[in-house]
Scaffold this active site. Sequence first.
Site, mmCIF file in Angstrom:
data_model
loop_
_atom_site.group_PDB
_atom_site.id
_atom_site.type_symbol
_atom_site.label_atom_id
_atom_site.label_comp_id
_atom_site.label_asym_id
_atom_site.label_seq_id
_atom_site.Cartn_x
_atom_site.Cartn_y
_atom_site.Cartn_z
ATOM 1 N N ASP A 52 29.291 -9.546 -2.322
ATOM 2 C CA ASP A 52 29.775 -10.216 -1.118
ATOM 3 C C ASP A 52 29.387 -9.373 0.084
ATOM 4 O O ASP A 52 29.292 -8.143 -0.016
ATOM 5 C CB ASP A 52 31.299 -10.376 -1.166
ATOM 6 C CG ASP A 52 31.759 -11.373 -2.213
ATOM 7 O OD1 ASP A 52 31.048 -12.368 -2.433
ATOM 8 O OD2 ASP A 52 32.834 -11.162 -2.796
ATOM 9 N N ASP A 95 29.321 -18.676 -1.868
ATOM 10 C CA ASP A 95 30.699 -19.083 -1.564
ATOM 11 C C ASP A 95 30.719 -20.108 -0.432
ATOM 12 O O ASP A 95 31.433 -21.114 -0.500
ATOM 13 C CB ASP A 95 31.544 -17.877 -1.148
ATOM 14 C CG ASP A 95 31.669 -16.822 -2.225
ATOM 15 O OD1 ASP A 95 31.588 -17.162 -3.422
ATOM 16 O OD2 ASP A 95 31.847 -15.641 -1.863
#
Length: 154
Positions: A111, A129
Amino acid sequence: MLYYMIALLIIAADQLTKWLVVKNMELGQSIPIIDQVFYITSHRNTGAAWGILAGQMWFFYLITTAVIIGIVYYIQRYTKGQRLLGVALGLMLGGAIGNFIDRAVRQEVVDFIHVIIVNYNYPIFNIADSSLCVGVMLLFIQMLLDSGKKKKEQ
């Protein structure tokens, strides 16, 4: 075919950006883009959103495989003449596969998009995401539109 191309573009962008983060940043390193609002922060997640079910890779493999199969089925079966639905499913497919690749290869998800919204330090996320979220929102819009059509028909 268009919807699979959308998925491939998402997968490519997701994996490229993750590779750049892993290759060029130390874990935990943060680069301000817009101070106090937007950062590129190198982070790893062994779970889902907010670290839920951390370390449960077998669970994510099973669920993601089922989701991918379901999305492909829906693309094949229901997207003819339903462009918004197809785009939504293509985005969801790309996002699901993007994070699945990370879990399969790295045993964690990379991330890096770090946003602070009105003093709320939002969980760090990635392109996969984002693609999943936008896809779900578009799917919801499609469902509302379909519901409206059915009400008019009655």
